[in-house]
Design a protein around this motif. Structure first.
Motif, PDB file in Angstrom:
ATOM      1  N   VAL A 110      27.608  73.907  39.104  1.00  0.00           N
ATOM      2  CA  VAL A 110      26.656  73.120  38.364  1.00  0.00           C
ATOM      3  C   VAL A 110      27.040  71.905  37.830  1.00  0.00           C
ATOM      4  CG1 VAL A 110      26.199  72.353  35.755  1.00  0.00           C
ATOM      5  CG2 VAL A 110      26.471  75.194  35.906  1.00  0.00           C
ATOM      6  N   LEU A 111      28.043  71.604  38.060  1.00  0.00           N
ATOM      7  CA  LEU A 111      28.520  69.730  37.992  1.00  0.00           C
ATOM      8  C   LEU A 111      28.267  69.384  40.250  1.00  0.00           C
ATOM      9  CD1 LEU A 111      31.723  70.071  36.806  1.00  0.00           C
ATOM     10  CD2 LEU A 111      30.158  68.250  35.745  1.00  0.00           C
ATOM     11  N   LEU A 112      28.140  70.192  40.939  1.00  0.00           N
ATOM     12  CA  LEU A 112      28.166  69.934  42.581  1.00  0.00           C
ATOM     13  C   LEU A 112      26.620  69.588  42.252  1.00  0.00           C
ATOM     14  CD1 LEU A 112      30.633  71.905  44.195  1.00  0.00           C
ATOM     15  CD2 LEU A 112      30.384  69.405  44.270  1.00  0.00           C
ATOM     16  N   VAL A 113      25.329  70.904  41.879  1.00  0.00           N
ATOM     17  CA  VAL A 113      23.618  70.333  41.891  1.00  0.00           C
ATOM     18  C   VAL A 113      23.922  69.284  41.410  1.00  0.00           C
ATOM     19  CG1 VAL A 113      24.207  72.451  43.686  1.00  0.00           C
ATOM     20  CG2 VAL A 113      23.692  72.715  40.442  1.00  0.00           C
ATOM     21  N   ASN A 114      24.282  68.849  40.214  1.00  0.00           N
ATOM     22  CA  ASN A 114      23.343  67.950  39.733  1.00  0.00           C
ATOM     23  C   ASN A 114      22.618  66.663  40.030  1.00  0.00           C
ATOM     24  OD1 ASN A 114      23.810  65.690  37.196  1.00  0.00           O
ATOM     25  ND2 ASN A 114      24.256  67.661  36.496  1.00  0.00           N
ATOM     26  N   PRO A 115      22.122  65.968  39.650  1.00  0.00           N
ATOM     27  CA  PRO A 115      20.996  65.230  39.933  1.00  0.00           C
ATOM     28  C   PRO A 115      22.296  64.057  40.405  1.00  0.00           C
ATOM     29  CG  PRO A 115      19.332  66.719  38.882  1.00  0.00           C
ATOM     30  CD  PRO A 115      21.022  66.859  38.738  1.00  0.00           C
ATOM     31  N   ALA A 116      23.040  63.906  39.358  1.00  0.00           N
ATOM     32  CA  ALA A 116      23.642  62.607  39.567  1.00  0.00           C
ATOM     33  C   ALA A 116      25.297  62.621  39.649  1.00  0.00           C
ATOM     34  CB  ALA A 116      24.746  62.534  38.104  1.00  0.00           C
ATOM     35  N   THR A 117      25.786  63.609  40.497  1.00  0.00           N
ATOM     36  CA  THR A 117      26.417  64.402  41.605  1.00  0.00           C
ATOM     37  C   THR A 117      25.717  63.845  43.153  1.00  0.00           C
ATOM     38  OG1 THR A 117      27.968  65.444  40.223  1.00  0.00           O
ATOM     39  CG2 THR A 117      27.126  66.015  43.130  1.00  0.00           C
ATOM     40  N   THR A 118      24.752  64.505  43.168  1.00  0.00           N
ATOM     41  CA  THR A 118      23.564  63.940  44.808  1.00  0.00           C
ATOM     42  C   THR A 118      23.126  62.913  44.958  1.00  0.00           C
ATOM     43  OG1 THR A 118      22.067  64.589  43.862  1.00  0.00           O
ATOM     44  CG2 THR A 118      23.066  66.411  44.339  1.00  0.00           C
ATOM     45  N   THR A 119      22.927  62.092  43.560  1.00  0.00           N
ATOM     46  CA  THR A 119      22.805  60.657  44.217  1.00  0.00           C
ATOM     47  C   THR A 119      23.986  59.739  43.949  1.00  0.00           C
ATOM     48  OG1 THR A 119      20.574  60.922  42.214  1.00  0.00           O
ATOM     49  CG2 THR A 119      21.337  58.580  42.869  1.00  0.00           C
ATOM     50  N   ALA A 120      24.905  60.103  43.465  1.00  0.00           N
ATOM     51  CA  ALA A 120      26.036  59.416  44.072  1.00  0.00           C
ATOM     52  C   ALA A 120      27.013  60.022  45.413  1.00  0.00           C
ATOM     53  CB  ALA A 120      26.668  59.898  42.464  1.00  0.00           C
ATOM     54  N   LEU A 121      26.194  60.538  45.884  1.00  0.00           N
ATOM     55  CA  LEU A 121      26.851  61.565  47.162  1.00  0.00           C
ATOM     56  C   LEU A 121      25.876  60.864  47.934  1.00  0.00           C
ATOM     57  CD1 LEU A 121      28.398  64.895  46.384  1.00  0.00           C
ATOM     58  CD2 LEU A 121      29.607  62.162  46.699  1.00  0.00           C
ATOM     59  N   GLY A 122      24.278  59.952  48.090  1.00  0.00           N
ATOM     60  CA  GLY A 122      23.315  60.131  48.434  1.00  0.00           C
ATOM     61  C   GLY A 122      23.228  60.675  49.813  1.00  0.00           C
ATOM     62  N   ILE A 123      22.813  61.843  48.340  1.00  0.00           N
ATOM     63  CA  ILE A 123      22.110  62.754  49.505  1.00  0.00           C
ATOM     64  C   ILE A 123      20.156  62.987  48.474  1.00  0.00           C
ATOM     65  CG2 ILE A 123      21.833  65.074  49.131  1.00  0.00           C
ATOM     66  CD1 ILE A 123      25.013  65.835  49.526  1.00  0.00           C
ATOM     67  N   ARG A 124      19.560  63.251  49.344  1.00  0.00           N
ATOM     68  CA  ARG A 124      18.388  63.188  49.197  1.00  0.00           C
ATOM     69  C   ARG A 124      17.009  64.554  49.186  1.00  0.00           C
ATOM     70  NH1 ARG A 124      18.332  59.443  53.386  1.00  0.00           N
ATOM     71  NH2 ARG A 124      18.633  57.224  53.154  1.00  0.00           N
ATOM     72  N   GLY A 125      16.238  64.658  48.449  1.00  0.00           N
ATOM     73  CA  GLY A 125      16.551  66.440  48.050  1.00  0.00           C
ATOM     74  C   GLY A 125      15.052  66.380  49.339  1.00  0.00           C
ATOM     75  N   PRO A 126      14.839  67.828  49.865  1.00  0.00           N
ATOM     76  CA  PRO A 126      13.913  67.718  51.093  1.00  0.00           C
ATOM     77  C   PRO A 126      12.381  66.745  50.810  1.00  0.00           C
ATOM     78  CG  PRO A 126      13.894  69.586  49.211  1.00  0.00           C
ATOM     79  CD  PRO A 126      14.655  68.667  48.772  1.00  0.00           C
ATOM     80  N   GLY A 127      12.543  65.934  51.904  1.00  0.00           N
ATOM     81  CA  GLY A 127      11.071  65.430  52.325  1.00  0.00           C
ATOM     82  C   GLY A 127      11.439  63.717  51.827  1.00  0.00           C
ATOM     83  N   GLY A 128      12.777  63.605  51.614  1.00  0.00           N
ATOM     84  CA  GLY A 128      13.669  62.271  51.525  1.00  0.00           C
ATOM     85  C   GLY A 128      13.560  61.376  52.811  1.00  0.00           C
ATOM     86  N   ALA A 129      13.684  62.049  53.707  1.00  0.00           N
ATOM     87  CA  ALA A 129      13.557  61.316  54.942  1.00  0.00           C
ATOM     88  C   ALA A 129      12.512  60.500  55.503  1.00  0.00           C
ATOM     89  CB  ALA A 129      14.342  61.995  56.092  1.00  0.00           C
TER      90      ALA A 129
END
Length: 151
Positions: free
Chosen positions: A126-145
């Protein structure tokens, strides 16, 4: 320079690390330390104790110690906000769930260990897929590129 080659932000310019990211790293480190401790115990018992199969005990101990490297490296990467670290951390949690299930099926003192492992694995996921975690890691969602190229 591609997104994967972009260096990590300087500590002075980076926003503070979200608590969820720190908690996910702590849970991954806890799992890694538990694996290493279990492996060390098996290894020592294999060498000094009287196991049914000495070679199997030593091999099992070494295997657990090596497997402990994955969550430990992932935890370090999460603390340092490395994008790659979320994958190994998620894989570790997914692999922990069947182990927890097997522990829960035992008629022994392994049942509480299964409960703890299941709770830790689900909480970490749950913590790893949290939006705050993905944002902090610089991971963009699908289509982010594509969005970043259109700007």
């Amino acid at each position: 320079m591609s997104a994967e080659q972009t260096p990590a932000p300087d500590a002075s310019t980076a926003p503070p690390r979200p608590g969820r990211l720190t908690a996910a790293a702590a849970l991954a480190a806890l799992e890694g330390l538990a694996l290493a401790a279990g492996g060390a115990y098996l290894f020592v018992q294999g060498l000094t104790g009287s196991p049914d199969d000495r070679r199997q005990a030593v091999t099992g101990g070494v295997t657990l110690i090596v497997l402990a490297l994955l969550p430990l490296l992932a935890a370090r990467g999460l603390l340092l906000r490395r994008r790659w670290s979320r994958g190994p951390a998620v894989i570790t949690q997914i692999l922990a769930l069947p182990v927890a299930y097997n522990l829960l099926q035992a008629d022994s003192v392994a049942i509480p260990a299964g409960i703890v492992l299941a709770v830790v694995a689900v909480a970490a996921l749950v913590l790893l897929v949290n939006p705050a975690t993905t944002t902090a890691l610089g991971i963009r969602g699908p289509g982010g590129a594509e969005e970043s190229h259109q700007r």
